[in-house]
Scaffold this motif. Structure first.
Motif, mmCIF file in Angstrom:
data_model
loop_
_atom_site.group_PDB
_atom_site.id
_atom_site.type_symbol
_atom_site.label_atom_id
_atom_site.label_comp_id
_atom_site.label_asym_id
_atom_site.label_seq_id
_atom_site.Cartn_x
_atom_site.Cartn_y
_atom_site.Cartn_z
ATOM 1 N N LYS A 125 -13.528 -8.913 -2.145
ATOM 2 C CA LYS A 125 -14.262 -9.873 -2.974
ATOM 3 C C LYS A 125 -13.785 -9.874 -4.417
ATOM 4 O O LYS A 125 -13.698 -10.928 -5.059
ATOM 5 N N ASP A 126 -13.477 -8.662 -4.936
ATOM 6 C CA ASP A 126 -13.172 -8.566 -6.360
ATOM 7 C C ASP A 126 -11.707 -8.277 -6.674
ATOM 8 O O ASP A 126 -11.329 -8.159 -7.838
ATOM 9 N N LYS A 127 -10.868 -8.136 -5.633
ATOM 10 C CA LYS A 127 -9.459 -7.819 -5.898
ATOM 11 C C LYS A 127 -8.648 -7.969 -4.623
ATOM 12 O O LYS A 127 -9.198 -8.148 -3.521
ATOM 13 N N GLN A 128 -7.341 -7.884 -4.787
ATOM 14 C CA GLN A 128 -6.462 -7.826 -3.631
ATOM 15 C C GLN A 128 -5.283 -6.906 -3.947
ATOM 16 O O GLN A 128 -4.913 -6.712 -5.104
ATOM 17 N N PHE A 129 -4.722 -6.317 -2.890
ATOM 18 C CA PHE A 129 -3.584 -5.419 -3.053
ATOM 19 C C PHE A 129 -2.812 -5.402 -1.740
ATOM 20 O O PHE A 129 -3.291 -5.875 -0.701
ATOM 21 N N SER A 130 -1.609 -4.844 -1.783
ATOM 22 C CA SER A 130 -0.762 -4.790 -0.595
ATOM 23 C C SER A 130 -0.729 -3.364 -0.038
ATOM 24 O O SER A 130 -0.797 -2.387 -0.794
ATOM 25 N N LEU A 131 -0.596 -3.264 1.268
ATOM 26 C CA LEU A 131 -0.477 -1.960 1.900
ATOM 27 C C LEU A 131 0.870 -1.342 1.553
ATOM 28 O O LEU A 131 1.908 -2.021 1.589
ATOM 29 N N LEU A 132 0.867 -0.074 1.227
ATOM 30 C CA LEU A 132 2.083 0.623 0.827
ATOM 31 C C LEU A 132 2.839 1.212 2.006
ATOM 32 O O LEU A 132 3.979 1.647 1.856
ATOM 33 N N GLN A 133 2.193 1.253 3.174
ATOM 34 C CA GLN A 133 2.808 1.788 4.406
ATOM 35 C C GLN A 133 2.233 1.014 5.590
ATOM 36 O O GLN A 133 1.191 0.375 5.474
ATOM 37 N N PRO A 134 2.886 1.087 6.745
ATOM 38 C CA PRO A 134 2.259 0.541 7.953
ATOM 39 C C PRO A 134 1.008 1.364 8.272
ATOM 40 O O PRO A 134 1.013 2.595 8.136
ATOM 41 N N ILE A 135 -0.054 0.707 8.716
ATOM 42 C CA ILE A 135 -1.296 1.379 9.073
ATOM 43 C C ILE A 135 -1.580 1.108 10.555
ATOM 44 O O ILE A 135 -1.838 -0.037 10.934
#
Length: 494
Positions: free
Chosen positions: A29-39
């Motif tokens: 809701k308040d931000k977005q970011f990218s995954l740093l590794q496969p999960i």
């Protein structure tokens, strides 16, 4: 379908609901970011930056602390988290308020009313060996007796085990109590107790644990005193079958159901799908006056205070404290760490610490008050949700549930398993992939909870399925002819 989930608003991690690639954009809701590794599916990733030593919050509770600085979008697992569990603790009773009203709704299943007032969901003939020396004899008798089965009798089943002799003290008591509990179980219309004759837990001794019994329902044979133990046993089985056929299915209220709750081979979705659905089932059944039993005490470690605060009174609270501390002391006596890590299969599925597993496991108990605490081998006396002393081992714990009076065991799994217990064992998958791959093992799929099915609908579907099983529908393990039992081994073997 959502690709990840934040289980509780207090959480600082999310759980992947599918395999997520490095660079996947997480939008909150308040931000977005990218995954740093496969999960991998079922595994956790940080949704906020954490400093070494910070708690990892999942299910709204700590599941351990990170061992290094962690960035947003970074994978959190066994490589960078450690348990926060310690040794024996002091506990304070902080009871939670309960306002749930009993259900007016009456639901019935078709069961077998026994002469002692108990109710069975199967009408089987059981062969219980007193000692492992006669296991093969018991199995042979069961196979030969299959030709004697006629309408009204579900099956003739032998329950071999390696115990009954060369045991001491509590170890021997465990065996005697469990065998006696199974002999008295209402799913058995009739029981042949098959002895050898020279064992420690021989028939004469075992009778003291069985208590009063109907000689038409329970027969005994000492193999050393018989010229042909197989033919003599088959004659007794024929008598038991004739007695068992006098029982017919009839409508019984759901308040007479006792359902065991167990999980095994968990994955990262266990605490998100199957276990909470079983918890909703438990709440529904207990609101109708029925009973559920939660066990596998070592997998309560880290979540025990949540259970303690649901005790109906301080006496039950103290019983839960004793339940937890007795098992911790059991670990200490054997020089084992109390906070033993989850199994390799658990870790592969995304569970990182024992707290992580426990907080997911205990969700099978729902939100109801805890009415009683049972010792190992003790039969349930108080209706509602009960806790049972037993280890986490699948076969041992499921047998303990049956011995305490459960007519059915609900078994959630993210990995899958073909095993059974002495009673119908409903396998419940945490994810749809497992359900689709192992239809010969899995009876019910909770993976749809993250695919759009509501918790209300899914828990009602599970309740309806359990009513069908209680009324005679076979589970997959029964169709395959699987019947297992195991007894808690504690002590030396002579």
């Amino acid at each position: 379908m959502n690709q990840f989930i934040i289980i509780n608003t207090k959480d600082n991690v999310a759980v992947a609901l599918d395999n997520l690639e490095e660079g996947f954009v997480v939008k909150l809701k308040d931000k977005q970011f990218s995954l740093l590794q496969p999960i991998p599916r079922g595994h956790k990733f940080a949704i906020t930056a954490l400093a070494a030593g910070d708690p990892v919050i999942k299910y709204g509770n700590s599941i351990g602390t990170v061992t290094a600085n962690v960035k947003e979008g970074e994978w959190i697992h066994t490589h960078n988290i450690k348990t926060g569990l310690g040794e024996l603790l002091d506990y304070q009773y902080s009871p939670l308020p309960f306002t749930k009203e009993p259900q007016d709704k009456q639901v019935f299943f078709n069961g077998y009313k026994r002469e002692n007032g108990k109710v069975g969901v199967r009408n089987e003939i059981w062969i219980i060996p007193t000692v492992g020396c006669v296991n093969n004899v018991a199995t042979t008798i069961a196979k030969k007796a299959s030709s004697l089965i006629s309408e009204g009798i579900d099956d003739v089943i032998a329950f071999p085990h390696p115990y009954g002799c060369s045991q001491m003290d509590e170890d021997q008591e465990n065996t005697r109590k469990i065998l006696a509990d199974l002999i008295n179980h209402p799913n058995a219309a009739g029981v042949l107790v098959l002895g050898l004759g020279c064992e420690n837990s021989n028939i004469d001794i075992l009778k003291n644990y069985i208590g009063d019994y109907n000689p038409d329902r329970v027969k005994f044979l000492v193999s050393q005193e018989s010229d042909d133990e197989i033919s003599d046993s088959l004659a007794l089985i024929e008598e038991l079958i004739q007695y068992g056929k006098t029982f017919k299915r009839e409508p019984v209220p759901a308040s007479e159901l006792v359902i065991g709750l167990k999980c095994g081979g968990s994955d990262g979705l266990s605490g998100i799908t199957a276990n909470p659905t079983v918890g909703e089932f438990s709440d529904l059944l207990t609101s109708m006056g029925g009973s559920t039993i939660l066990t596998e005490v070592p997998e309560m470690f880290g979540a025990e205070t949540l259970l303690m605060n649901r005790a109906k009174n301080e006496e039950v609270f103290n019983q839960i404290v004793t339940l937890i501390n007795d098992f911790k002391n059991y670990f200490k006596r054997h020089n084992q760490t109390i906070y033993e890590n989850p199994s390799p299969g658990n870790k592969a599925g995304g569970i990182s610490t024992l707290e992580d597993k426990s907080l997911g496991c205990t969700q099978k108990s729902g939100t109801s008050q805890i009415q009683g605490v049972l010792k190992y081998g003790e039969i349930i006396k108080t209706k509602g949700l009960n806790l049972l002393a037993s280890p986490g081992n699948d076969l041992v714990a499921s047998t303990a549930l049956a011995a305490s009076g459960a007519q059915i065991v609900l078994f959630t799994t993210g990995r899958g398993t073909p095993f059974a217990s002495p009673v119908p064992t409903v396998k419940i998958s945490t994810n749809t992939d497992l359900y689709n791959r192992k239809r010969n093992w899995i009876d019910f799929n909770c993976g749809t909870l993250v695919e759009g099915t509501s918790m209300e609908d899914l828990s009602q579907d599970l309740f309806d399925f359990v009513i069908k099983v209680a009324s005679g529908e076979l589970v997959k393990a029964e169709v395959a002819g699987y019947h297992d039992m195991a007894i808690f081994k504690e002590g030396v073997t002579l």
